[in-house]
Design a protein around this motif. Structure first.
Motif, PDB file in Angstrom:
ATOM      1  N   ARG A 193      -3.132  -4.764 -13.754  1.00 10.81           N
ATOM      2  CA  ARG A 193      -3.526  -4.426 -12.178  1.00 10.81           C
ATOM      3  C   ARG A 193      -2.305  -4.994 -11.495  1.00 10.81           C
ATOM      4  O   ARG A 193      -2.209  -4.307 -10.597  1.00 10.81           O
ATOM      5  CB  ARG A 193      -4.627  -5.378 -12.076  1.00 10.81           C
ATOM      6  CG  ARG A 193      -5.875  -4.926 -12.423  1.00 10.81           C
ATOM      7  CD  ARG A 193      -7.215  -5.602 -12.085  1.00 10.81           C
ATOM      8  NE  ARG A 193      -7.176  -7.199 -12.240  1.00 10.81           N
ATOM      9  CZ  ARG A 193      -7.822  -7.639 -13.438  1.00 10.81           C
ATOM     10  NH1 ARG A 193      -8.435  -7.011 -14.290  1.00 10.81           N
ATOM     11  NH2 ARG A 193      -7.822  -9.040 -13.625  1.00 10.81           N
ATOM     12  N   VAL A 247      -5.134   7.785  -1.297  1.00 17.47           N
ATOM     13  CA  VAL A 247      -5.391   6.543  -2.261  1.00 17.47           C
ATOM     14  C   VAL A 247      -6.780   5.959  -1.612  1.00 17.47           C
ATOM     15  O   VAL A 247      -7.745   5.323  -2.496  1.00 17.47           O
ATOM     16  CB  VAL A 247      -4.233   5.661  -2.290  1.00 17.47           C
ATOM     17  CG1 VAL A 247      -4.619   4.290  -3.183  1.00 17.47           C
ATOM     18  CG2 VAL A 247      -3.215   6.534  -3.086  1.00 17.47           C
ATOM     19  N   VAL A 248      -6.705   5.694  -0.324  1.00 15.02           N
ATOM     20  CA  VAL A 248      -7.921   4.943   0.241  1.00 15.02           C
ATOM     21  C   VAL A 248      -9.188   5.936   0.184  1.00 15.02           C
ATOM     22  O   VAL A 248     -10.222   5.135  -0.106  1.00 15.02           O
ATOM     23  CB  VAL A 248      -7.593   4.866   1.893  1.00 15.02           C
ATOM     24  CG1 VAL A 248      -8.820   4.478   2.386  1.00 15.02           C
ATOM     25  CG2 VAL A 248      -6.432   3.915   2.296  1.00 15.02           C
ATOM     26  N   ARG A 288     -10.245   5.313  -3.419  1.00 10.64           N
ATOM     27  CA  ARG A 288     -10.727   3.714  -3.552  1.00 10.64           C
ATOM     28  C   ARG A 288     -12.148   3.684  -3.080  1.00 10.64           C
ATOM     29  O   ARG A 288     -13.044   3.073  -3.777  1.00 10.64           O
ATOM     30  CB  ARG A 288      -9.735   2.853  -2.848  1.00 10.64           C
ATOM     31  CG  ARG A 288      -9.725   1.351  -3.246  1.00 10.64           C
ATOM     32  CD  ARG A 288      -9.507   1.019  -4.670  1.00 10.64           C
ATOM     33  NE  ARG A 288     -10.090  -0.421  -4.955  1.00 10.64           N
ATOM     34  CZ  ARG A 288     -11.402  -0.495  -5.176  1.00 10.64           C
ATOM     35  NH1 ARG A 288     -12.201   0.186  -5.471  1.00 10.64           N
ATOM     36  NH2 ARG A 288     -11.497  -2.038  -5.646  1.00 10.64           N
ATOM     37  N   SER A 337     -12.897   4.477  -7.271  1.00 12.09           N
ATOM     38  CA  SER A 337     -11.985   4.603  -8.284  1.00 12.09           C
ATOM     39  C   SER A 337     -11.216   2.999  -8.111  1.00 12.09           C
ATOM     40  O   SER A 337     -10.992   2.418  -7.109  1.00 12.09           O
ATOM     41  CB  SER A 337     -10.786   5.455  -7.999  1.00 12.09           C
ATOM     42  OG  SER A 337     -11.265   6.981  -7.951  1.00 12.09           O
ATOM     43  N   SER A 338     -10.714   2.614  -9.571  1.00 11.18           N
ATOM     44  CA  SER A 338      -9.861   1.484  -9.421  1.00 11.18           C
ATOM     45  C   SER A 338      -8.553   1.798  -8.708  1.00 11.18           C
ATOM     46  O   SER A 338      -8.146   2.883  -8.539  1.00 11.18           O
ATOM     47  CB  SER A 338      -9.675   1.014 -10.642  1.00 11.18           C
ATOM     48  OG  SER A 338      -8.643   1.721 -11.529  1.00 11.18           O
ATOM     49  N   LEU A 339      -7.978   0.681  -8.514  1.00  7.68           N
ATOM     50  CA  LEU A 339      -6.358   1.004  -7.920  1.00  7.68           C
ATOM     51  C   LEU A 339      -5.626   1.867  -8.789  1.00  7.68           C
ATOM     52  O   LEU A 339      -4.966   2.604  -8.479  1.00  7.68           O
ATOM     53  CB  LEU A 339      -5.879  -0.650  -7.784  1.00  7.68           C
ATOM     54  CG  LEU A 339      -4.257  -0.426  -7.088  1.00  7.68           C
ATOM     55  CD1 LEU A 339      -4.030   0.560  -5.882  1.00  7.68           C
ATOM     56  CD2 LEU A 339      -3.682  -1.460  -7.214  1.00  7.68           C
ATOM     57  N   ALA A 387      -7.213   5.172  -8.473  1.00 10.23           N
ATOM     58  CA  ALA A 387      -6.737   5.815  -7.052  1.00 10.23           C
ATOM     59  C   ALA A 387      -5.359   5.956  -6.828  1.00 10.23           C
ATOM     60  O   ALA A 387      -4.969   7.184  -6.135  1.00 10.23           O
ATOM     61  CB  ALA A 387      -7.317   4.896  -5.960  1.00 10.23           C
ATOM     62  N   HIS A 388      -4.271   5.174  -7.180  1.00  5.51           N
ATOM     63  CA  HIS A 388      -2.946   5.661  -7.316  1.00  5.51           C
ATOM     64  C   HIS A 388      -2.650   6.825  -8.078  1.00  5.51           C
ATOM     65  O   HIS A 388      -1.510   7.253  -7.640  1.00  5.51           O
ATOM     66  CB  HIS A 388      -2.169   4.392  -7.430  1.00  5.51           C
ATOM     67  CG  HIS A 388      -0.974   4.292  -6.948  1.00  5.51           C
ATOM     68  ND1 HIS A 388       0.244   4.579  -7.572  1.00  5.51           N
ATOM     69  CD2 HIS A 388      -0.517   4.540  -5.634  1.00  5.51           C
ATOM     70  CE1 HIS A 388       1.300   4.876  -7.165  1.00  5.51           C
ATOM     71  NE2 HIS A 388       1.014   4.217  -5.670  1.00  5.51           N
TER      72      HIS A 388
END
Length: 141
Positions: free
Chosen positions: A97, A125-126, A129, A133-135, A138-139
């Motif tokens: 993480r 990404v926002v 999220r 989605s998890s970071l 999302a990333h």
């Protein structure tokens, strides 16, 4: 008889505040000391035990986990290894993480947009999220 330590002496030898030592005793991390005229007296071995608590706390064990770790010490037991395996897996998840967060921040700093809110990558990404989605997920979109 071995030299017995007052709580002040134990605190001085370990660098741990007397209030913390009393709390650790209350939690069962330190065995209840003998009393002499109402004052706590610890065996010299308490110094090493406090060191064990400090080390385990430094590597990420909670005080509850430290208690389980110390209690799991037995000649025929392997419980402490299982506690270590679980903590290692937890640390691996936290590291992953943290690495994802570092990558996202580094990408943000490298963004050519003057205002990050105007960046389509940031907006994507926002949106990911917000969609659950998890970071990390999302990333990667």
């Amino acid at each position: 008889m071995d030299e017995q330590l007052t709580i002040g002496e134990l605190a001085s030898r370990t660098g741990v505040a007397t209030s913390a030592l009393r709390y650790w005793e209350e939690l069962g991390l330190l065995p209840a000391p003998t009393r002499v005229s109402g004052q706590r007296r610890y065996p010299p071995s308490a110094v090493e035990l406090v060191g064990v608590v400090l080390l385990l706390r430094d590597v990420g064990f909670t005080l509850r986990e430290v208690k389980a770790f110390v209690a799991s010490r037995s000649p025929d037991g392997d419980g402490w290894r299982e506690l270590c395996r679980r903590k290692l897996a937890e640390l691996d998840r936290r590291i992953a993480r943290a690495q994802a967060a570092r990558t996202a921040i580094a990408h943000g700093l490298a963004c050519p947009h003057e205002d990050i809110f105007g960046c389509s990558n940031f907006a994507g990404v926002v949106t990911a999220r917000l969609a659950g989605s998890s970071l990390e997920e999302a990333h990667s979109h």
